[in-house]
Write an enzyme that holds these catalytic residues in place. Sequence first.
Site, PDB file in Angstrom:
ATOM      1  N   ASP A 414       0.819  -1.207   0.000  1.00 14.86           N
ATOM      2  CA  ASP A 414       0.000   0.000   0.000  1.00 14.86           C
ATOM      3  C   ASP A 414       0.855   1.260   0.000  1.00 14.86           C
ATOM      4  O   ASP A 414       1.917   1.306   0.633  1.00 14.86           O
ATOM      5  CB  ASP A 414      -0.895  -0.028   1.253  1.00 14.86           C
ATOM      6  CG  ASP A 414      -1.819   1.167   1.339  1.00 14.86           C
ATOM      7  OD1 ASP A 414      -2.667   1.315   0.437  1.00 14.86           O
ATOM      8  OD2 ASP A 414      -1.699   1.947   2.301  1.00 14.86           O
ATOM      9  N   GLU A 467       1.179  -0.531  -5.157  1.00 14.96           N
ATOM     10  CA  GLU A 467       0.235   0.558  -5.419  1.00 14.96           C
ATOM     11  C   GLU A 467       1.078   1.826  -5.487  1.00 14.96           C
ATOM     12  O   GLU A 467       1.396   2.430  -4.461  1.00 14.96           O
ATOM     13  CB  GLU A 467      -0.818   0.667  -4.308  1.00 14.96           C
ATOM     14  CG  GLU A 467      -1.864   1.717  -4.631  1.00 14.96           C
ATOM     15  CD  GLU A 467      -2.466   2.395  -3.407  1.00 14.96           C
ATOM     16  OE1 GLU A 467      -3.522   3.018  -3.564  1.00 14.96           O
ATOM     17  OE2 GLU A 467      -1.879   2.318  -2.323  1.00 14.96           O
TER      18      GLU A 467
END
Length: 734
Positions: A414, A467
């Site tokens: 993330d 990401e």
Amino acid sequence: MALRDTALPEAAGPRPLAAPALDPADRARLLAGAHHDPHSLLGAHPVPEGVLFRALRPFADSVAVVVDGVSTPLVSEEDGLFAAVLPLDAVPAYTLRVAYGGDEREVEDPYRFLPALGDLDLHLVREGRHEELWRALGAEPMTHQGVTGTRFTVWAPNARGVRVAGDFCCWDGTAFPMRSLGAAGVWELFLPGIGEGTRYKFEITSRHGGRFLKADPMARRAEVPPDTASIVHASHYTWGDAEWMAHRGDVPVHVAPFSVYEVHLPSWRPGLSYRELAEVLPAYVTDLGFTHVELMPVAQHPFSGSWGYQVTGFYAPTARLGTPDDFKFLVDALHRAGVGVIVDWVPAHFPKDDWALARFDGDPLYEPGDARRAEHPDWGTFEFDFGRVEVRNFLVANATYWCEEFHIDGLRVDAVASMLYLDYSRDSGQWAPNVFGGREDLDAVAFLQEMNATVYRRNPGVVTIAEESTAWEGVTRPTDSGGLGFGLKWNMGWMHDSLQYIAKEPVHRKYHHHEMTFSMVYAYSENYVLPISHDEVVHGKQALVSKMPGDWWQRRANHRAYLGFMWAHPGKQLLFMGQEFAQGAEWSEAHGPEWWLLDDDYASAGDHRGVRDLVRELNTVYRATPALWERDTDPGGFRWVVGDAADDNVFAFLRYGADGAPLLAVSNFSPVVRHDYRLAVPEEVPAWAEVLNTDDGRFGGGGVGRSGPVKAANGEVLLTLPPLATVWLVPSAV
């Protein structure tokens, strides 16, 4: 502790002698929980007169030492200290008999044990190279020197003292100070008789004099929030996925089908535990044909509204749904169903809860000491100090831990962009450049490279996914070539551009045609995943079907056409739960998907089932057609047929498999039927047959299309394009 009621004879041998008084400074530090070596003061030690026994047992009425079945009382030194010298030639095997209010128990003395952590472990911890850190730090049930108990270890280099507190001592750690094991900054204590299920924390005395309880950063199990204690855990799970694990790496992910269903476990079917989810989630995913599930963060987090992205227990699956072994049961069930498991992993930041990682030993430890670097400006959290080798080790080992202990097949990392840039969400003056004067966080780069290299080396078949929302070069390039080393990267540009296009009224789409074609300019710069994730269906962004213009029929048609375009576009696929059946409302973590939309008594249930049936068909044809995934990272696997038909809102392209077999994908994003639409196709293909049509009546469409093959002539084919639809065609016999 190892307790048993006893009735032992009083001393029958030589009378005990008075113990020499403790040095006042040592005594004060010991009682204050600020002594670095309590084992030098407590336990049994040779002295000129014999053997000195000293115990720290607050609130005890009496303490005696038991040697060869003979009990000899120790003398109270006040404040819970008891001591005496026995005229013995050597330190014997012994236990303690402790009386509280007339209840006498015989217990092992924690301070008679040698350290239960070896020099090699300490060396690796200090060097930041312990790839199995969870085996060295935390709470480890074990048998040590022939006695069962739990070894407690914690990294707290700035602390003046550390004690173990838990439900076994009414959360008062006075009796159980830990010893410092030197320059590594590790504190250790073996507690006999403490076993699995025991709740505990570390009571830390900082160098500033403060005292506070902290959950174990390495805890493998934690309490159900809002409770925050760590729990002693040892896994007893027997895996049944040997075949899956042996073959998951047979085909590299970038040349394999990869269709991902993103799930927030607590809300997918609210109220179900890990084991209950194992009864339904694998069946649902396999029925729809997805190859993988991606689980939003499952690591322990105190606030459910963070969806798991503010982690306090990096080594513990969230206790809301069960134990760590229960989570293994779910992963095992998915593997046995043929479904890979990806978890979201969050090394970019951590929350400031005072019982967790923040200022862990009274000073910045996991976070940088520089306030400009420590604070994450977007989320009110702390960033990790990627320049500190022990912190990098904590995270790198954590990545391998999930892969090795829980058989996870992939880590979706993330917020990578927030790690890569020193000025991320910061204004001028709020950040300091690197040693070269640039904005790149060189420590974060080194950490990501180390993490990826370690994960891939130790866990064949695992994929890491970034990401990363910027144009950072080489995200999926190997580390030995200077890249970050990820296997795949979320294509945030494609997601943003295509959603912006599809939200326009068809009459306006011709002015945004480039937003659907621009992705092919950079499609092969990285190994991409096309994500329609949870981030796109919350916070006022609307669910996917609700982004679409027009009435309900047109919205569903746009939704279906968009998914058909997405599944045919180069790159792997990811779809968030609820979007597979065109849920109209934004996702709510409190309620989860609106499953009732599929119920028989709901008037439009057929509409939603039709979209779900399309997703099943997309995955079925996708997995059976190598042209759609075999050359995702090879420019030779794609060719535009029509990329400039802006006035028509039409896109057409060819995908090729490794053997050259083509698939023709055509999307018509206008609400009109286009008859005899002329497309140039490979001359060697005499005819084409539809293998998928998002306007099929089975999916809720109008049924416009061809039932038989379409003949080609002179390298051209005339097609009837359904309105707001995508069709796929493959070569066919005439």
